[in-house]
Design a protein around this motif. Structure first.
Motif, PDB file in Angstrom:
ATOM      1  N   VAL A   9       0.856  -1.201   0.000  1.00  0.00           N
ATOM      2  CA  VAL A   9       0.000   0.000   0.000  1.00  0.00           C
ATOM      3  C   VAL A   9       0.885   1.242   0.000  1.00  0.00           C
ATOM      4  N   LYS A  10       1.921   1.203   0.827  1.00  0.00           N
ATOM      5  CA  LYS A  10       2.833   2.335   0.933  1.00  0.00           C
ATOM      6  C   LYS A  10       3.513   2.579  -0.418  1.00  0.00           C
ATOM      7  N   LEU A  11       3.967   1.488  -1.043  1.00  0.00           N
ATOM      8  CA  LEU A  11       4.629   1.618  -2.338  1.00  0.00           C
ATOM      9  C   LEU A  11       3.657   2.137  -3.400  1.00  0.00           C
ATOM     10  N   ARG A  12       2.389   1.671  -3.326  1.00  0.00           N
ATOM     11  CA  ARG A  12       1.369   2.119  -4.269  1.00  0.00           C
ATOM     12  C   ARG A  12       1.121   3.620  -4.096  1.00  0.00           C
ATOM     13  N   GLU A  13       1.061   4.118  -2.846  1.00  0.00           N
ATOM     14  CA  GLU A  13       0.856   5.547  -2.590  1.00  0.00           C
ATOM     15  C   GLU A  13       2.055   6.360  -3.091  1.00  0.00           C
ATOM     16  N   GLU A  14       3.261   5.802  -2.866  1.00  0.00           N
ATOM     17  CA  GLU A  14       4.454   6.506  -3.373  1.00  0.00           C
ATOM     18  C   GLU A  14       4.435   6.555  -4.904  1.00  0.00           C
ATOM     19  N   LEU A  15       3.978   5.438  -5.523  1.00  0.00           N
ATOM     20  CA  LEU A  15       3.881   5.382  -6.979  1.00  0.00           C
ATOM     21  C   LEU A  15       2.885   6.418  -7.482  1.00  0.00           C
ATOM     22  N   ARG A  16       1.723   6.519  -6.826  1.00  0.00           N
ATOM     23  CA  ARG A  16       0.722   7.521  -7.226  1.00  0.00           C
ATOM     24  C   ARG A  16       1.290   8.930  -7.062  1.00  0.00           C
ATOM     25  N   ALA A  17       1.998   9.157  -5.944  1.00  0.00           N
ATOM     26  CA  ALA A  17       2.599  10.483  -5.724  1.00  0.00           C
ATOM     27  C   ALA A  17       3.619  10.780  -6.822  1.00  0.00           C
ATOM     28  N   LYS A  18       4.430   9.770  -7.169  1.00  0.00           N
ATOM     29  CA  LYS A  18       5.423   9.946  -8.243  1.00  0.00           C
ATOM     30  C   LYS A  18       4.723  10.198  -9.570  1.00  0.00           C
ATOM     31  N   GLN A  19       3.603   9.478  -9.832  1.00  0.00           N
ATOM     32  CA  GLN A  19       2.862   9.676 -11.083  1.00  0.00           C
ATOM     33  C   GLN A  19       2.310  11.096 -11.162  1.00  0.00           C
ATOM     34  N   VAL A  20       1.822  11.604 -10.017  1.00  0.00           N
ATOM     35  CA  VAL A  20       1.329  12.990  -9.989  1.00  0.00           C
ATOM     36  C   VAL A  20       2.487  13.948 -10.268  1.00  0.00           C
ATOM     37  N   GLN A  21       3.648  13.683  -9.622  1.00  0.00           N
ATOM     38  CA  GLN A  21       4.823  14.526  -9.864  1.00  0.00           C
ATOM     39  C   GLN A  21       5.228  14.468 -11.338  1.00  0.00           C
ATOM     40  N   TRP A  22       5.231  13.258 -11.913  1.00  0.00           N
ATOM     41  CA  TRP A  22       5.605  13.119 -13.315  1.00  0.00           C
ATOM     42  C   TRP A  22       4.623  13.854 -14.225  1.00  0.00           C
ATOM     43  N   SER A  23       3.343  13.757 -13.880  1.00  0.00           N
ATOM     44  CA  SER A  23       2.338  14.479 -14.678  1.00  0.00           C
ATOM     45  C   SER A  23       2.593  15.978 -14.602  1.00  0.00           C
ATOM     46  N   CYS A  24       2.887  16.464 -13.403  1.00  0.00           N
ATOM     47  CA  CYS A  24       3.190  17.892 -13.240  1.00  0.00           C
ATOM     48  C   CYS A  24       4.442  18.266 -14.022  1.00  0.00           C
ATOM     49  N   LEU A  25       5.464  17.403 -13.947  1.00  0.00           N
ATOM     50  CA  LEU A  25       6.696  17.662 -14.691  1.00  0.00           C
ATOM     51  C   LEU A  25       6.443  17.615 -16.198  1.00  0.00           C
ATOM     52  N   ASP A  26       5.632  16.646 -16.646  1.00  0.00           N
ATOM     53  CA  ASP A  26       5.286  16.579 -18.068  1.00  0.00           C
ATOM     54  C   ASP A  26       4.583  17.849 -18.514  1.00  0.00           C
ATOM     55  N   PHE A  27       3.649  18.317 -17.687  1.00  0.00           N
ATOM     56  CA  PHE A  27       2.921  19.554 -17.989  1.00  0.00           C
ATOM     57  C   PHE A  27       3.895  20.728 -18.059  1.00  0.00           C
ATOM     58  N   ALA A  28       4.824  20.807 -17.089  1.00  0.00           N
ATOM     59  CA  ALA A  28       5.816  21.888 -17.069  1.00  0.00           C
ATOM     60  C   ALA A  28       6.724  21.808 -18.293  1.00  0.00           C
ATOM     61  N   VAL A  29       7.128  20.597 -18.659  1.00  0.00           N
ATOM     62  CA  VAL A  29       7.970  20.405 -19.847  1.00  0.00           C
ATOM     63  C   VAL A  29       7.207  20.845 -21.092  1.00  0.00           C
ATOM     64  N   ASP A  30       5.938  20.461 -21.205  1.00  0.00           N
ATOM     65  CA  ASP A  30       5.126  20.871 -22.360  1.00  0.00           C
ATOM     66  C   ASP A  30       5.021  22.394 -22.432  1.00  0.00           C
ATOM     67  N   GLN A  31       4.771  23.014 -21.260  1.00  0.00           N
ATOM     68  CA  GLN A  31       4.684  24.486 -21.230  1.00  0.00           C
ATOM     69  C   GLN A  31       6.016  25.110 -21.637  1.00  0.00           C
ATOM     70  N   SER A  32       7.117  24.546 -21.158  1.00  0.00           N
ATOM     71  CA  SER A  32       8.442  25.063 -21.510  1.00  0.00           C
ATOM     72  C   SER A  32       8.699  24.914 -23.005  1.00  0.00           C
ATOM     73  N   ARG A  33       8.300  23.777 -23.563  1.00  0.00           N
ATOM     74  CA  ARG A  33       8.467  23.578 -25.012  1.00  0.00           C
ATOM     75  C   ARG A  33       7.637  24.596 -25.799  1.00  0.00           C
ATOM     76  N   ASP A  34       6.364  24.782 -25.347  1.00  0.00           N
ATOM     77  CA  ASP A  34       5.508  25.759 -26.026  1.00  0.00           C
ATOM     78  C   ASP A  34       6.120  27.153 -25.950  1.00  0.00           C
ATOM     79  N   ARG A  35       6.622  27.496 -24.776  1.00  0.00           N
ATOM     80  CA  ARG A  35       7.231  28.817 -24.572  1.00  0.00           C
ATOM     81  C   ARG A  35       8.494  28.944 -25.428  1.00  0.00           C
ATOM     82  N   ALA A  36       9.289  27.884 -25.470  1.00  0.00           N
ATOM     83  CA  ALA A  36      10.500  27.903 -26.292  1.00  0.00           C
ATOM     84  C   ALA A  36      10.146  28.061 -27.769  1.00  0.00           C
ATOM     85  N   ALA A  37       9.116  27.363 -28.213  1.00  0.00           N
ATOM     86  CA  ALA A  37       8.677  27.481 -29.612  1.00  0.00           C
ATOM     87  C   ALA A  37       8.193  28.905 -29.896  1.00  0.00           C
ATOM     88  N   ALA A  38       7.435  29.469 -28.960  1.00  0.00           N
ATOM     89  CA  ALA A  38       6.951  30.844 -29.130  1.00  0.00           C
ATOM     90  C   ALA A  38       8.127  31.815 -29.175  1.00  0.00           C
TER      91      ALA A  38
END
Length: 126
Positions: A9-38
């Motif tokens: 359960v603990k590992l599953r919660e850590e995995l979900r937390a990491k997935q949320v972090q990765w999603s946030c990082l993916d979103f930030a990377v996408d925004q950075s790419r969009d900004r770089a393209a602009a």
């Protein structure tokens, strides 16, 4: 097995937390790419404007050189015309003097002829 389940359960919660972090990082990377393209697009547009301005400046410099050359040619033409005008003016002055002298000579001849005519009439009347 309870410890294993708790660990799972603990590992599953850590995995979900990491997935949320990765999603946030993916979103930030996408925004950075969009900004770089602009930013790249903006840089390209600015470079295009700069190139256009540079070309226009070169054209303006060439036009100024051409106008300066034309101005110099015009100045030379004006000087030549002024010299020609001064020469013509001097020639006209000489012609005026000649015509005045001729007029005086003709007036003298006319006066002389009038006197001769009077003398001739006087002799004819006698």
């Amino acid at each position: 097995s309870a410890a294993a389940l708790t660990e799972c359960v603990k590992l599953r919660e850590e995995l979900r937390a990491k997935q949320v972090q990765w999603s946030c990082l993916d979103f930030a990377v996408d925004q950075s790419r969009d900004r770089a393209a602009a930013l790249q697009q903006q840089i390209k547009e600015d470079n295009d404007k700069l190139q256009k301005t540079h070309t226009e400046l070169g054209n303006t410099r060439q036009e100024m050189r051409t106008m300066s050359e034309e101005s110099a040619r015009n100045r030379i033409q004006v000087e030549e015309l002024e010299k020609a005008l001064a020469k013509k003016d001097a020639q006209i002055g000489v012609q005026i003097k000649v015509l005045r002298n001729e007029k005086e000579d003709l007036q003298k001849v006319a006066q002389s002829l009038r006197e001769e005519r009077r003398v001739s009439r006087g002799e004819l009347l006698k």
